[in-house]
Design an enzyme around this catalytic site. Structure first.
Site, mmCIF file in Angstrom:
data_model
loop_
_atom_site.group_PDB
_atom_site.id
_atom_site.type_symbol
_atom_site.label_atom_id
_atom_site.label_comp_id
_atom_site.label_asym_id
_atom_site.label_seq_id
_atom_site.Cartn_x
_atom_site.Cartn_y
_atom_site.Cartn_z
ATOM 1 N N GLU A 190 13.809 59.808 50.383
ATOM 2 C CA GLU A 190 14.842 58.780 50.443
ATOM 3 C C GLU A 190 15.955 59.281 51.352
ATOM 4 O O GLU A 190 16.249 60.467 51.400
ATOM 5 C CB GLU A 190 15.360 58.472 49.040
ATOM 6 C CG GLU A 190 14.312 57.755 48.197
ATOM 7 C CD GLU A 190 14.798 57.400 46.802
ATOM 8 O OE1 GLU A 190 13.973 57.410 45.874
ATOM 9 O OE2 GLU A 190 16.009 57.158 46.650
ATOM 10 N N CYS A 297 11.431 61.169 41.940
ATOM 11 C CA CYS A 297 10.122 61.837 42.111
ATOM 12 C C CYS A 297 10.022 63.211 41.460
ATOM 13 O O CYS A 297 9.233 63.399 40.526
ATOM 14 C CB CYS A 297 9.790 61.903 43.597
ATOM 15 S SG CYS A 297 9.520 60.267 44.289
HETATM 16 C C1 UDX Z 1 7.490 54.045 43.325
HETATM 17 C C2 UDX Z 1 7.047 55.002 42.245
HETATM 18 O O1 UDX Z 1 8.068 55.047 41.306
HETATM 19 C C3 UDX Z 1 6.762 56.343 42.759
HETATM 20 O O2 UDX Z 1 6.151 57.131 41.766
HETATM 21 C C4 UDX Z 1 5.783 56.237 43.803
HETATM 22 O O3 UDX Z 1 5.634 57.468 44.376
HETATM 23 C C5 UDX Z 1 6.177 55.244 44.821
HETATM 24 O O4 UDX Z 1 6.545 54.004 44.316
HETATM 25 P P1 UDX Z 1 9.841 53.526 44.190
HETATM 26 O O5 UDX Z 1 9.465 52.664 45.323
HETATM 27 O O6 UDX Z 1 11.027 54.371 44.336
HETATM 28 O O7 UDX Z 1 8.661 54.513 43.795
HETATM 29 O O8 UDX Z 1 9.903 52.622 42.852
HETATM 30 P P2 UDX Z 1 10.832 51.405 42.569
HETATM 31 O O9 UDX Z 1 12.001 51.452 43.474
HETATM 32 O O10 UDX Z 1 10.990 51.367 41.107
HETATM 33 O O11 UDX Z 1 9.941 50.139 43.056
HETATM 34 C C6 UDX Z 1 8.855 49.704 42.353
HETATM 35 C C7 UDX Z 1 8.829 48.170 42.547
HETATM 36 O O12 UDX Z 1 7.610 47.661 41.996
HETATM 37 C C8 UDX Z 1 9.981 47.465 41.818
HETATM 38 O O13 UDX Z 1 10.671 46.642 42.741
HETATM 39 C C9 UDX Z 1 9.268 46.600 40.760
HETATM 40 O O14 UDX Z 1 9.904 45.349 40.547
HETATM 41 C C10 UDX Z 1 7.916 46.414 41.398
HETATM 42 N N1 UDX Z 1 6.847 46.105 40.427
HETATM 43 C C11 UDX Z 1 6.663 46.906 39.346
HETATM 44 C C12 UDX Z 1 6.040 44.973 40.677
HETATM 45 O O15 UDX Z 1 6.229 44.258 41.640
HETATM 46 N N2 UDX Z 1 5.023 44.697 39.799
HETATM 47 C C13 UDX Z 1 4.802 45.473 38.700
HETATM 48 O O16 UDX Z 1 3.877 45.187 37.955
HETATM 49 C C14 UDX Z 1 5.653 46.605 38.465
HETATM 50 C C1 UDX Z 2 11.017 63.961 47.468
HETATM 51 C C2 UDX Z 2 10.064 64.652 48.449
HETATM 52 O O1 UDX Z 2 10.820 65.408 49.385
HETATM 53 C C3 UDX Z 2 9.252 63.604 49.189
HETATM 54 O O2 UDX Z 2 8.298 64.235 50.052
HETATM 55 C C4 UDX Z 2 8.499 62.744 48.163
HETATM 56 O O3 UDX Z 2 7.787 61.755 48.787
HETATM 57 C C5 UDX Z 2 9.468 62.130 47.202
HETATM 58 O O4 UDX Z 2 10.255 63.125 46.576
HETATM 59 P P1 UDX Z 2 13.309 62.717 47.588
HETATM 60 O O5 UDX Z 2 13.185 62.619 46.113
HETATM 61 O O6 UDX Z 2 13.742 61.558 48.367
HETATM 62 O O7 UDX Z 2 11.898 63.198 48.213
HETATM 63 O O8 UDX Z 2 14.393 63.875 47.853
HETATM 64 P P2 UDX Z 2 14.427 65.349 48.468
HETATM 65 O O9 UDX Z 2 15.065 65.310 49.797
HETATM 66 O O10 UDX Z 2 13.132 66.001 48.343
HETATM 67 O O11 UDX Z 2 15.452 66.024 47.432
HETATM 68 C C6 UDX Z 2 15.085 66.072 46.077
HETATM 69 C C7 UDX Z 2 16.198 66.737 45.273
HETATM 70 O O12 UDX Z 2 16.257 68.131 45.575
HETATM 71 C C8 UDX Z 2 17.587 66.163 45.571
HETATM 72 O O13 UDX Z 2 18.310 66.054 44.365
HETATM 73 C C9 UDX Z 2 18.210 67.238 46.480
HETATM 74 O O14 UDX Z 2 19.620 67.284 46.339
HETATM 75 C C10 UDX Z 2 17.587 68.520 45.901
HETATM 76 N N1 UDX Z 2 17.511 69.631 46.874
HETATM 77 C C11 UDX Z 2 16.773 69.479 48.007
HETATM 78 C C12 UDX Z 2 18.159 70.843 46.576
HETATM 79 O O15 UDX Z 2 18.813 70.978 45.547
HETATM 80 N N2 UDX Z 2 18.053 71.886 47.468
HETATM 81 C C13 UDX Z 2 17.320 71.773 48.626
HETATM 82 O O16 UDX Z 2 17.258 72.753 49.394
HETATM 83 C C14 UDX Z 2 16.662 70.523 48.913
#
Ligand code: UDX
Ligand code: UDX
Length: 466
Positions: A190, A297
């Site tokens: 993200e 995640c």
């Molecule tokens: C999601 C998962 O949480 C993560 O584990 C995976 O790696 C990638 O997809 P994210 O996109 O961040 O991550 O989730 P979220 O922002 O909660 O979006 C999921 C969407 O699916 C929501 O908008 C929800 O309304 C939708 N949804 C959920 C449907 O359209 N149908 C369903 O049955 C359930």
């Molecule tokens: C993570 C993975 O990087 C990505 O590949 C996967 O698809 C989804 O999960 P994201 O959750 O968006 O992505 O964030 P990321 O940039 O990985 O950071 C995760 C957390 O670790 C954050 O809270 C960040 O602040 C923390 N972080 C990251 C640290 O504390 N130290 C670091 O050196 C890097």
């Protein structure tokens, strides 16, 4: 911009709705040689689904983004983007008439050759993965498959899930010659999701042993993205995703534990991280000590992998230790603050950062928000600020979200950096000193230039910074 975009978007959209064939045909005219337009349904318009939909539309495909959340779909059809992700709004606007947003698959699944599942995979109480949304997608699909579909799972699901999806669709009467199931986990971060998809360091494809056609479908879909492919089994792809997140979280908890030891020996952990990072076997990334990892995640996926291991009577010693370090990181800072600031209950703390990391408005499992919640129990006044994220409304009355960083810092006894936004790194520290009542700058993300802070007569406290 809004209205004109609306106007433009509206016309394109109406044209697209009225005669998708015209847009489809016109699009083919402009696509590079060898790139074919696919019709794709993306189910789930969250961070992963919306990014995937926008990127695939930019790659030349027609994308129908389906989400059960009525409000989210209304917003998207009004040109409003429900999440903050750098570049996403622009990419959606640019490809608006190749994107449709709808609540149901009806009217879209028929023309689609590819279906990508991006729905949430939340956790059960014990940390194992709740597949109920995946299950409802299978129900939706099973009664609507009447021509061949490549079904791609992008949601993070435990090993064995895609095989289970395949079996369930068969049990629900979908003929095997009408579909294949593929695991294609996402690795986007993200805050840089668009970049991460266009410049993926790998594309992981999990296939069933007898699936001879899905790899070329996926390669065609991603043509325009030149990344190395890892082709493995369904379980293999699921495990690559979990192991990747688990390893990155392990690196973070490792450096946080090392920071605790550095603190005891007055060593600067960032020097240690620099030393470690120069070793190509270790690498410099994800060695920034701080308040710990958060987000939708890492916390969820580590717990799920722990439960997956236990379900096979395997003791996940490392995964447990990673979580223990992460879960106790915030307590250390509350304690340090109590040691640094006497009479904490009558103090005012400016907490800068609410999102779990910079460049996103996402506060899911945010260490910053948890820190605010736990610190507020001390009774001190907390003025919080974040460029994009909002505090949820379950905070105590002594927690107030401010709309500008200066408002938050005003009359503060201490400024606490909880999320390493660029805005905070660029603060003018002599101005900050003017605004503050105290002089303590608590850098819980080791992201500030210590010298610059101290030159302004402020006291810098970092994480294992000696
Ligand atoms: C999601 C998962 O949480 C993560 O584990 C995976 O790696 C990638 O997809 P994210 O996109 O961040 O991550 O989730 P979220 O922002 O909660 O979006 C999921 C969407 O699916 C929501 O908008 C929800 O309304 C939708 N949804 C959920 C449907 O359209 N149908 C369903 O049955 C359930
Ligand atoms: C993570 C993975 O990087 C990505 O590949 C996967 O698809 C989804 O999960 P994201 O959750 O968006 O992505 O964030 P990321 O940039 O990985 O950071 C995760 C957390 O670790 C954050 O809270 C960040 O602040 C923390 N972080 C990251 C640290 O504390 N130290 C670091 O050196 C890097």
């Amino acid at each position: 911009m809004g209205d004109s975009i609306h106007g433009v978007l509206g016309i394109c959209h109406v044209a697209n709705q009225a005669c998708p064939l015209i847009c489809y045909k016109s699009r083919i005219l402009f696509l590079p040689k060898g790139v074919s337009v696919m019709n794709i349904c993306v189910i789930g318009a969250g961070y992963v689904g919306l990014t995937t939909a926008a990127v695939l539309a930019e790659l030349g495909h027609e994308v129908n983004c389906i989400d059960q959340d009525k409000h989210k779909i209304e917003m998207l059809n009004n040109g409003e983007i429900p999440i903050y992700e750098p570049g996403l709004k622009e990419l959606i606007y640019k490809n608006y008439n190749y994107l449709t947003f709808a609540e149901s698959l009806d009217g879209y699944i028929k023309r689609a050759s590819v279906v990508i599942i991006c729905v949430g995979t939340p956790s059960w109480e014990d940390g194992s993965t709740n597949l109920c949304y995946i299950n409802s997608v299978i129900d939706d699909l099973s009664s609507r498959i009447n021509s061949y579909k490549t079904i791609i799972t992008k949601s993070t699901v435990p090993p064995g899930t895609n095989e289970w999806i395949y079996t369930k669709l068969l049990e629900k009467g979908v003929p095997p010659q009408l579909f294949n199931v593929v695991s294609n986990p996402e690795f986007l971060r993200e805050g840089s999701a668009i970049h991460d998809m266009f410049h993926a360091d790998k594309i992981v494809i999990g296939l069933r042993p007898d699936d001879q056609q899905s790899l070329s479908v996926v390669q065609e879909m991603y043509s325009g993205i030149s990344s190395p492919y890892i082709v493995t089994s369904l379980n293999g792809a699921e495990m690559i995703k979990y192991a990747s997140n688990a390893f990155l979280a392990t690196k973070i908890s490792f450096i946080n534990e090392i920071a605790r030891i550095c603190e005891a020996f007055h060593v600067d952990v960032s020097d240690v991280a620099k030393g470690l990072g120069l070793d190509p076997r270790i690498g410099p990334q994800f060695l920034q000590a701080g308040l710990g990892y958060g987000g939708s995640c890492f916390p969820k996926d580590i717990k799920s992998l722990e439960q997956t291991a236990l379900s096979k009577n395997i003791q996940p010693h490392i995964l447990r230790a990673v979580q223990t370090v992460n879960d106790t990181q915030i307590d250390i800072y509350i304690r340090k603050l109590r040691l640094t600031l006497d009479d904490l209950p009558n103090r005012k703390i400016a907490v800068l950062g609410i999102a779990f990391k910079p460049n996103t408005d996402d506060t899911r499992y945010s260490p910053a928000e948890r820190f605010i919640r736990e610190l507020s129990e001390s009774g001190c006044i907390i003025h919080a600020y974040d460029p994009k994220a909002k505090l949820d409304d379950h905070h105590r009355p002594n927690v107030i979200q401010k709309t500008t960083v200066n408002e938050a810092i005003h009359e503060a006894d201490c400024v606490f950096i909880a999320t390493d936004w660029e805005e905070f790194k660029q603060l003018n520290w002599s101005e900050v000193k003017q605004l503050m009542k105290g002089t303590i700058i608590f850098d819980a993300r080791n992201c500030l230039n210590r010298e610059k802070v101290e030159q302004c007569g402020l006291h810098y406290i970092g994480v294992g910074r000696g």
